[in-house]
Design an enzyme around this catalytic site. Sequence first.
Site, PDB file in Angstrom:
ATOM      1  N   ASN A 150       0.808  -1.227   0.000  1.00 23.41           N
ATOM      2  CA  ASN A 150       0.000   0.000   0.000  1.00 23.41           C
ATOM      3  C   ASN A 150       0.840   1.276   0.000  1.00 23.41           C
ATOM      4  OD1 ASN A 150       0.822  -0.560   2.617  1.00 23.41           O
ATOM      5  ND2 ASN A 150      -0.968   0.377   3.530  1.00 23.41           N
ATOM      6  N   THR A 230      -0.445 -12.682   8.639  1.00 26.59           N
ATOM      7  CA  THR A 230       0.935 -12.921   8.191  1.00 26.59           C
ATOM      8  C   THR A 230       1.890 -12.675   9.346  1.00 26.59           C
ATOM      9  OG1 THR A 230       0.200 -11.958   6.105  1.00 26.59           O
ATOM     10  CG2 THR A 230       2.525 -12.460   6.287  1.00 26.59           C
ATOM     11  N   GLU A 248       4.380  -4.536  12.532  1.00 27.74           N
ATOM     12  CA  GLU A 248       3.395  -3.458  12.353  1.00 27.74           C
ATOM     13  C   GLU A 248       2.258  -4.056  11.549  1.00 27.74           C
ATOM     14  OE1 GLU A 248       3.663  -0.682  13.814  1.00 27.74           O
ATOM     15  OE2 GLU A 248       5.759  -0.816  14.407  1.00 27.74           O
ATOM     16  N   CYS A 282      -3.160   1.260   6.826  1.00 31.60           N
ATOM     17  CA  CYS A 282      -3.394   0.640   8.141  1.00 31.60           C
ATOM     18  C   CYS A 282      -3.971   1.663   9.121  1.00 31.60           C
ATOM     19  CB  CYS A 282      -2.090   0.070   8.681  1.00 31.60           C
ATOM     20  SG  CYS A 282      -0.772   1.284   8.731  1.00 31.60           S
ATOM     21  N   GLU A 461       8.298   1.504  15.813  1.00 32.14           N
ATOM     22  CA  GLU A 461       9.273   2.031  14.866  1.00 32.14           C
ATOM     23  C   GLU A 461       9.421   3.520  15.116  1.00 32.14           C
ATOM     24  OE1 GLU A 461       7.269   0.540  11.198  1.00 32.14           O
ATOM     25  OE2 GLU A 461       9.055  -0.712  11.014  1.00 32.14           O
TER      26      GLU A 461
HETATM   27  P1  NDP Z   1       0.618  -9.157   3.796  1.00 31.05           P
HETATM   28  O1  NDP Z   1       0.704  -9.525   5.225  1.00 31.05           O
HETATM   29  O2  NDP Z   1      -0.086 -10.069   2.869  1.00 31.05           O
HETATM   30  O3  NDP Z   1       2.072  -8.955   3.174  1.00 31.05           O
HETATM   31  C1  NDP Z   1       3.066  -8.099   3.688  1.00 31.05           C
HETATM   32  C2  NDP Z   1       4.437  -8.553   3.186  1.00 31.05           C
HETATM   33  O4  NDP Z   1       4.732  -9.827   3.704  1.00 31.05           O
HETATM   34  C3  NDP Z   1       4.512  -8.685   1.673  1.00 31.05           C
HETATM   35  O5  NDP Z   1       5.828  -8.385   1.258  1.00 31.05           O
HETATM   36  C4  NDP Z   1       4.195 -10.145   1.472  1.00 31.05           C
HETATM   37  O6  NDP Z   1       4.658 -10.593   0.250  1.00 31.05           O
HETATM   38  C5  NDP Z   1       4.944 -10.754   2.643  1.00 31.05           C
HETATM   39  N1  NDP Z   1       4.454 -12.048   3.068  1.00 31.05           N
HETATM   40  C6  NDP Z   1       3.237 -12.615   2.875  1.00 31.05           C
HETATM   41  N2  NDP Z   1       3.185 -13.839   3.453  1.00 31.05           N
HETATM   42  C7  NDP Z   1       4.388 -14.044   4.042  1.00 31.05           C
HETATM   43  C8  NDP Z   1       4.958 -15.113   4.816  1.00 31.05           C
HETATM   44  N3  NDP Z   1       4.260 -16.204   5.113  1.00 31.05           N
HETATM   45  N4  NDP Z   1       6.223 -14.978   5.267  1.00 31.05           N
HETATM   46  C9  NDP Z   1       6.931 -13.870   5.005  1.00 31.05           C
HETATM   47  N5  NDP Z   1       6.448 -12.840   4.267  1.00 31.05           N
HETATM   48  C10 NDP Z   1       5.198 -12.915   3.798  1.00 31.05           C
HETATM   49  O7  NDP Z   1       0.005  -7.705   3.786  1.00 31.05           O
HETATM   50  P2  NDP Z   1      -0.449  -6.869   2.545  1.00 31.05           P
HETATM   51  O8  NDP Z   1       0.701  -6.698   1.594  1.00 31.05           O
HETATM   52  O9  NDP Z   1      -1.733  -7.446   2.025  1.00 31.05           O
HETATM   53  O10 NDP Z   1      -0.715  -5.436   3.230  1.00 31.05           O
HETATM   54  C11 NDP Z   1      -1.889  -5.126   3.846  1.00 31.05           C
HETATM   55  C12 NDP Z   1      -1.785  -5.288   5.341  1.00 31.05           C
HETATM   56  O11 NDP Z   1      -0.692  -4.530   5.846  1.00 31.05           O
HETATM   57  C13 NDP Z   1      -3.013  -4.756   6.059  1.00 31.05           C
HETATM   58  O12 NDP Z   1      -3.448  -5.682   7.031  1.00 31.05           O
HETATM   59  C14 NDP Z   1      -2.503  -3.491   6.734  1.00 31.05           C
HETATM   60  O13 NDP Z   1      -3.210  -3.129   7.857  1.00 31.05           O
HETATM   61  C15 NDP Z   1      -1.094  -3.819   7.012  1.00 31.05           C
HETATM   62  N6  NDP Z   1      -0.313  -2.600   7.171  1.00 31.05           N
HETATM   63  C16 NDP Z   1       0.118  -2.239   8.430  1.00 31.05           C
HETATM   64  C17 NDP Z   1       0.796  -1.059   8.628  1.00 31.05           C
HETATM   65  C18 NDP Z   1       1.306  -0.668   9.988  1.00 31.05           C
HETATM   66  O14 NDP Z   1       2.196   0.181  10.055  1.00 31.05           O
HETATM   67  N7  NDP Z   1       0.811  -1.222  11.068  1.00 31.05           N
HETATM   68  C19 NDP Z   1       1.053  -0.137   7.508  1.00 31.05           C
HETATM   69  C20 NDP Z   1       0.574  -0.612   6.246  1.00 31.05           C
HETATM   70  C21 NDP Z   1      -0.082  -1.812   6.097  1.00 31.05           C
HETATM   71  P3  NDP Z   1       3.680 -10.656  -1.060  1.00 31.05           P
HETATM   72  O15 NDP Z   1       2.792  -9.472  -1.036  1.00 31.05           O
HETATM   73  O16 NDP Z   1       4.673 -10.607  -2.156  1.00 31.05           O
HETATM   74  O17 NDP Z   1       2.937 -11.941  -0.943  1.00 31.05           O
END
Ligand code: NDP
Length: 480
Positions: A150, A230, A248, A282, A461
């Site tokens: 995002n 995740t 996060e 988020c 962070e």
């Molecule tokens: P995901 O949890 O699907 O993915 C985040 C990252 O982790 C991506 O690079 C993804 O790769 C990777 N990933 C996925 N599965 C695994 C695994 N089993 N082991 C290691 N790495 C993995 O999140 P999204 O990309 O869908 O992002 C949306 C989410 O992020 C929302 O829930 C949002 O709230 C959260 N978020 C939180 C923030 C915060 O600061 N608290 C800020 C922004 C977002 P790939 O996409 O290539 O599969």
Amino acid sequence: MITIANYVGGKFLAPAAGHYLDDIEPATGRPYALVPGSDAVDLEAAVAAARGAFPGWARQTVEERSRLLLRIAEGIEREAEALARAESIDTGKPIGLARQVDIPRAAANFRFFAHAVTQFASESHGMGTAAINYTLRDPLGVVACLSPWNLPLYLLSWKIAPALAAGNTVIAKPSELAPMTAYWLGRICIEAGLPPGVLNIVHGSGPSVGQALVAHPAIKAISFTGGTKTGAAIASVAAPQFKKLSLELGGKNPTIVFADCDREQALDGALRAAFANQGELCLCGSRIFVERSIYEPFKRDLVARAEALRLGDPLSEDTEQGALITEAHLDKVLSYVQLAREEGGRILTGGVRVTVPGRCEAGYFLKPAILEGLTHDCRTNREEIFGPVACLLPFDDEDEALAEANGTEFGLAASVWTRDLQRGHRIAQRLDSGVVWVNTWLLRDLRTPFGGMKHSGVGREGGFEALRFFTEVKNVCIKL
Ligand code: NDP
């Protein structure tokens, strides 16, 4: 068609097995780039490069590390327009937002930690004439940074910059859905003169290379931003290996509007909090609690504003709402609109797929939705939707608003709108939330601790918190 490469050991490398994934432009629904579908062989190459570079990088003076990070910040600023365009194409976000927020913030992250590390000091604890203790904070070694789609460069740089500043070498895994600006960052690092192997960027899917990275025994710490599920999966892999972990995660954030607020400011704030970046943040405020005495006029004005948001081609200058990241995600968001109906909610506006004529007619666009008539504890109001869907909830008094605002498993961010500052302080103290904004939303000072409570994450962070995370602490006690 652009072919993205991994950045390993200071070079761009194709994935060893030659496997690629499509990078789809959300606004058109068409592939426009190929992303490496990296595997264990690519990961091993990155680990070897990061391990090899670690001793030299850790020994560099703080001034030298700082100088190189500043050069990366300058590189991002020099290429800001092209990076903003790439971010908009890759994610579907309006180019204006990428110009104003994503790319300047990515540069600011490098600049901030370049300066912060020069001010990072450790403690000394005297024991009278008996002894003196001092604390050493050393880099950890090779660390992993994983970020979501995002805010691709914004969040990746928020992790990479403090990790590098503290003297670690990094393997970063951007989201496979939005890898383009991370690819560019490799070139900027080469131009900045970053030594080979200090930063390595490996592309591929989360469940394959992401999981392998997290599980790799060479990785000393994991900084992850992404979904709560995740995060839990990563924690279960990292904990038995006793790796440092910063998570996060998701949010279901409340916006609490009191009758004494500055109405215009609160309307602007609630609208922005609900729908910025198509609600794919988020920090988005998807539950809007409004004091009952102003509920009806506030609702009317908020719906009018949501309907006036300009939805269209993310590359158009005046677009305010772009496309959602994937068709699957659009379907997920639509399924929540359907769930809201089944739970007895009324759709006041939006919640339907929109066709944008011309080049974007197959894009993943959704008209921003405002709902009402749902209880605070239904699934629509408890689960993270991560799209342009917000629900209005009336309340009668502070205690009710607080109990309902705190009534989810998340605890990331909240905004409170009132002219009564005493109330602002009081509510801020009682909210289960890592960040509370009063009469504002998403106003960030990079020195402040950032992160969530409950299922929104572990650790903080930002500022020195990040530098502490990326260092190992040792107490040295000298008998006098
Ligand atoms: P995901 O949890 O699907 O993915 C985040 C990252 O982790 C991506 O690079 C993804 O790769 C990777 N990933 C996925 N599965 C695994 C695994 N089993 N082991 C290691 N790495 C993995 O999140 P999204 O990309 O869908 O992002 C949306 C989410 O992020 C929302 O829930 C949002 O709230 C959260 N978020 C939180 C923030 C915060 O600061 N608290 C800020 C922004 C977002 P790939 O996409 O290539 O599969």
